[in-house]
Design an enzyme around this catalytic site. Structure first.
Site, PDB file in Angstrom:
ATOM      1  N   SER A 258      28.362  92.466 116.041  1.00 49.83           N
ATOM      2  CA  SER A 258      26.912  92.571 116.027  1.00 49.83           C
ATOM      3  C   SER A 258      26.362  92.344 117.306  1.00 49.83           C
ATOM      4  O   SER A 258      26.682  91.613 117.942  1.00 49.83           O
ATOM      5  CB  SER A 258      26.173  91.761 115.121  1.00 49.83           C
ATOM      6  OG  SER A 258      24.857  91.599 115.048  1.00 49.83           O
TER       7      SER A 258
ATOM      8  N   TYR B 260      24.347  83.349 111.243  1.00 49.18           N
ATOM      9  CA  TYR B 260      24.892  84.626 111.738  1.00 49.18           C
ATOM     10  C   TYR B 260      25.145  84.612 113.164  1.00 49.18           C
ATOM     11  O   TYR B 260      26.305  85.274 113.599  1.00 49.18           O
ATOM     12  CB  TYR B 260      23.746  85.566 111.328  1.00 49.18           C
ATOM     13  CG  TYR B 260      24.623  87.243 111.175  1.00 49.18           C
ATOM     14  CD1 TYR B 260      25.256  87.697 110.280  1.00 49.18           C
ATOM     15  CD2 TYR B 260      24.337  88.044 112.346  1.00 49.18           C
ATOM     16  CE1 TYR B 260      25.746  88.793 110.418  1.00 49.18           C
ATOM     17  CE2 TYR B 260      24.782  89.353 112.261  1.00 49.18           C
ATOM     18  CZ  TYR B 260      25.669  89.854 111.106  1.00 49.18           C
ATOM     19  OH  TYR B 260      25.993  90.932 111.093  1.00 49.18           O
TER      20      TYR B 260
END
Length: 255
Positions: A130, A143
């Site tokens: 990501s 995250y």
């Protein structure tokens, strides 16, 4: 026939990747905890493997016997991921451990359990990262932290097993229309009284390509990185983010 294992295959990008590899003629081991959604993928090309990738014994009982029976693996695409919101102050230890379990520890287990087959085939492993692996995102300490660490895992595998022909890379997709992204949009929708479509338009307004990516676009990048066309690419990180990470936030005011 090439054999590919895809984790997180029941929904979102993982599901699309499983279908994309099947369309390319691969045998696909589609791995996920959601037995019901996974069942809908079953076909001549796609073999569902319902299991919890965070549990090493599940690999021994469910995945590895199928891989052995099928004759090995040529590629692994580690797509499974979860998200819990919170900062370093507000995030609970339980959420931290949960996200770590899926987004990092399970990725390590996935590699550990499949490297035997990748060494035999001189294959590759692709981790789905990501832009949060390069940047910080507000209230996403779990995250962000574990996506950063995932890049270290990939580089270590590339270094340690390159001599045996194994390649390891990370693909960083930007905004896509998935269930996880839809969840992130809820805050924007509520704060600014926007529809879901308007929320996506809002968050991508400073992305150079001015839109979220499609699942098809991300799948094409994954197919390339696990193909022979990428045979000299290892230890790399490919940004498939519409140019998001090249933008200097300090200059946004001039746009």
């Amino acid at each position: 026939m090439r054999a590919v294992l895809v984790t997180g295959a029941a929904s979102g990008l993982g599901r699309h990747l499983a279908l994309a590899y099947a369309q390319e003629g691969c045998r696909v081991y589609a791995v996920d905890r959601d037995r019901t959604k996974l069942k809908t993928l079953e076909s001549e090309q796609i073999r569902p493997v319902p299991m919890d990738i965070t549990q090493p014994e599940a690999w021994e009982e469910e995945a590895l016997p199928r891989i052995e029976q099928g004759g090995g693996l040529d590629a692994v695409v580690a797509c499974a991921a979860v998200m819990r919101l919170g900062s370093a102050e507000s995030c609970s230890l339980e959420d931290w451990q949960f996200v770590n379990g899926v987004n990092l520890t399970a990725q390590f287990i996935t590699a550990k359990k499949t490297l035997k087959y990748l060494k035999a085939s001189r294959g590759s492993i692709l981790f789905i990262g990501s832009p949060a692996a390069r940047l910080a995102v507000r209230d996403e300490v779990c995250y962000v932290t574990f996506k950063h660490a995932l890049c270290g895992l990939s580089k270590s595998i590339a270094f340690d097993f390159g001599g045996e022909g194994v390649r390891s890379n990370v693909l960083h997709p930007g905004w896509m229309r998935t269930a996880m992204s839809d969840q992130e949009m809820q805050e924007i929708m509520e704060r600014r009284n926007l529809s879901l479509d308007e929320a996506y338009e809002y968050v991508t307004r400073f992305v150079p390509l001015k839109r979220p990516g499609s699942l098809q676009e991300i799948a094409r990048a994954a197919l390339f990185l696990t193909s022979e066309q990428a045979s000299y690419i290892s230890g790399a990180e490919l940004m498939a983010d519409g140019g998001l990470t090249v933008v200097d936030p300090g200059m946004i005011g001039f746009l």
